[in-house]
Design an enzyme around this catalytic site. Structure first.
Site, PDB file in Angstrom:
ATOM      1  N   LYS B  80       0.868  -1.185   0.000  1.00  0.00           N
ATOM      2  CA  LYS B  80       0.000   0.000   0.000  1.00  0.00           C
ATOM      3  C   LYS B  80       0.896   1.222   0.000  1.00  0.00           C
ATOM      4  O   LYS B  80       1.912   1.255   0.739  1.00  0.00           O
ATOM      5  CB  LYS B  80      -0.874  -0.041   1.257  1.00  0.00           C
ATOM      6  CG  LYS B  80      -1.831   1.121   1.424  1.00  0.00           C
ATOM      7  CD  LYS B  80      -2.691   0.909   2.669  1.00  0.00           C
ATOM      8  CE  LYS B  80      -3.741   1.978   2.835  1.00  0.00           C
ATOM      9  NZ  LYS B  80      -4.660   1.696   3.956  1.00  0.00           N
ATOM     10  N   SER B 155      -9.330   1.333   2.957  1.00  0.00           N
ATOM     11  CA  SER B 155      -8.533   2.181   2.096  1.00  0.00           C
ATOM     12  C   SER B 155      -7.422   1.435   1.353  1.00  0.00           C
ATOM     13  O   SER B 155      -6.810   2.014   0.450  1.00  0.00           O
ATOM     14  CB  SER B 155      -7.906   3.302   2.932  1.00  0.00           C
ATOM     15  OG  SER B 155      -7.037   2.760   3.920  1.00  0.00           O
ATOM     16  N   SER B 179      -9.485  -1.001   7.233  1.00  0.00           N
ATOM     17  CA  SER B 179      -9.005  -0.807   5.857  1.00  0.00           C
ATOM     18  C   SER B 179      -8.214  -1.951   5.240  1.00  0.00           C
ATOM     19  O   SER B 179      -7.886  -1.894   4.054  1.00  0.00           O
ATOM     20  CB  SER B 179      -8.173   0.477   5.782  1.00  0.00           C
ATOM     21  OG  SER B 179      -8.996   1.593   5.920  1.00  0.00           O
TER      22      SER B 179
END
Lengths: 57, 469
Positions: B80, B155, B179
């Protein structure tokens, strides 16, 4: 009871009254929904822990 | 043999160690797949195929020389884009950091490299892991691997979609209000938020330091357990890092669930919020399956979801605003609309609100610790619905908060997202397995038992179909 919250003036000036008003309403809603049924006495530290806290090299 | 892009990390590493698969062959196959399809899914922000192939050639030489090989030797992975990798940009998917280059690896990046894994790219996220899905940022939002019209969860959006699409067998995400588990849910993956303190966050851009966790997303339970074993451990550079033993989290995968006592929290999705029928039916079928496998299942009650959500939001936004306060004043125009609207309420919260929320959190954590005196694990819903159309912003605002993940960011318990089927549109459904602090092994044991009795993790999207708009 509604917990009225306001956006700091320095931020509200930057983002304008409409966004500031929307954000203040959301903050007031959050603050109102928080469960505050806490008893108070000497508290442990929640983030600071002496064993692991150190100035980064 | 399984197509290379659908090999699990464990399957691939076994073939590599037996000299039946070259890390170059595997890396090249994934690069070709990413080249062909990622333009439809936007999962990568940075992609360095030449560098990855160079590292794969070194990994191949190590195999041929008979060197000692790590548990993820030659396995490509993604991060990420809030997690640092030396020499790579860490953008947080934001114009504010588009030129930010990391000068060293995050702790977790270093751990994966030490284990022999090869970084293939940095993956889309919501802006600073909070604002999204957004169409006003320097990069477009990632899209769901099962249907690109749909939201892939957030996310850690790119991490979820890339693993589900067969671009990578493993990616890391972060989880502050759910997330990792949200994209795991919406893409049909395993995704864990381990115990707070289990995985270091040093070198990871903070959203809310007392709620942030880093965790892996994978297509199988055994891969997830392996990845967590690799990235766990004490780190002096994360003040919240726990100096505790790191077991092999996969050691109990074959033990089954016979005799385990599992509590079910139904009021999260039947009373506090009302989940859609397809999600509830799939969850109830999963519970029945575990019961038939010998688990002792009992419904339990906790406080309502809304209490946890309020506690999570006050802490998260107070800490996030402390982190973003200077940029909010000097560069507010550089934030996307979504992040700004989610962040701004935090500037109005008071010090008393924050302290009250922290005290409340301690109380809620204790309540769960007491439940775990009598239960080995808890099962509840993940999302109330499957994925929704990504371009419908009104629906997004309505459905995004309809989830049951925040309680476990508040309490710090391990929470594992586990696939439980598909809805009538072919979109994945998911449950959560929650266990006592530092007992991630139990969560994997339950997930593995369920996985072995179902076919859900064996389904993959056909990108020739799902990439069509």
């Amino acid at each position: 009871m509604m917990e009225k919250r306001d956006i700091p003036e320095s931020i509200a000036t930057l983002i304008g009254p409409k966004k500031a008003d929307e954000a203040a309403k959301k903050a007031s809603d959050m603050a109102s929904k928080l469960d505050r049924n806490n008893s108070w006495w000497q508290e442990p530290s929640h983030v600071f822990r002496a064993i692991t806290w150190a100035i980064r090299s | 043999m399984t197509e290379l892009h659908w090999l699990s990390a464990l399957e691939a590493v076994k073939l590599i160690k037996n000299k039946k698969l070259s890390p170059v062959e595997l890396t090249d196959a994934l690069i070709k797949r990413i080249d062909k399809y990622d333009k439809h899914f936007n999962t990568f922000i940075s992609f360095r195929p030449e560098q990855a192939l160079k590292e794969a050639r070194v990994a191949e030489e190590d195999v041929m020389k008979g060197d000692a090989l790590g548990p993820l030797h030659g396995i490509p992975f993604g991060l990420k884009d809030i997690i640092d990798a030396k020499g790579w940009n860490t953008t947080a998917h934001s114009a504010l950091l588009k030129d930010n280059v990391a000068d060293k690896d995050a702790f977790v990046t270093g751990k994966l490299k030490e284990a022999g894994a090869i970084l293939l790219g940095k993956l889309s996220t919501h802006e600073f892991a909070l604002g999204g899905p957004s169409f006003d940022l320097p990069w477009p939002p990632a899209r769901n691997a099962w249907n690109r019209k749909y939201f892939p969860g957030g996310s850690s959006s790119g991490s979820g979609a890339a693993v589900a699409a067969g671009f990578l067998p493993l990616a890391l995400g972060s989880d502050t209000g759910g997330s990792v588990r949200n994209p795991a849910s919406m893409n049909g993956l395993l995704g864990i938020k381990a115990t707070y303190g289990r995985v270091s966050r040093s070198g990871v851009i903070p959203l809310s330091f007392s709620l942030d966790h880093v965790g892996p997303l994978t297509r199988t339970t055994s891969d997830n357990a392996l990845a967590l074993s690799v990235i766990s451990g004490w780190d002096k550079n994360d003040p919240a890092s726990a100096d505790v033993n790191v077991p092999n989290f996969g050691e109990d995968l074959d033990r089954g669930v016979s005799g385990l006592k599992i509590g079910i929290i139904r009021h999260f999705y039947t009373k506090d919020l009302i989940a859609c029928d397809e999600m509830v039916n799939a969850l109830e079928a999963a519970i029945t399956k575990l019961e038939k496998s010998g688990a002792v299942v009992e419904e339990i009650a906790t406080r309502p979801l809304q209490d946890f959500a309020a506690c999570n939001r006050v802490i998260l936004l107070s800490e996030a605003c402390a982190i973003h306060k200077d940029w909010l004043k000097s560069r507010s125009e550089d934030y996307g609309e979504s992040l700004l609207s989610r962040l701004l309420p935090g500037t109005a919260l008071t010090a008393v609100d924050y302290v009250e929320a922290i005290r409340t959190r301690a109380r809620y954590t204790q309540e769960f610790n007491e439940i775990f005196q009598n239960f080995d694990a808890i099962i509840t819903i993940n999302n109330m619905e499957a994925a929704f159309p990504i371009e419908d912003s009104a629906l997004c605002e309505k459905i995004y908060p309809r989830q049951a993940r925040t309680p476990f960011n508040v309490t710090g318990n391990p929470a594992l997202a586990v696939p439980i089927g598909f809805n009538s549109e072919g979109l994945p459904l998911s449950m959560q397995v929650i266990t006592p602090q530092f007992d991630e092994t139990m969560a994997y044991r339950i997930a593995a038992s369920f996985e072995s009795n179902t076919e859900w993790t064996k389904h993959h999207p056909d990108l020739d179909e799902t990439s069509v708009y």
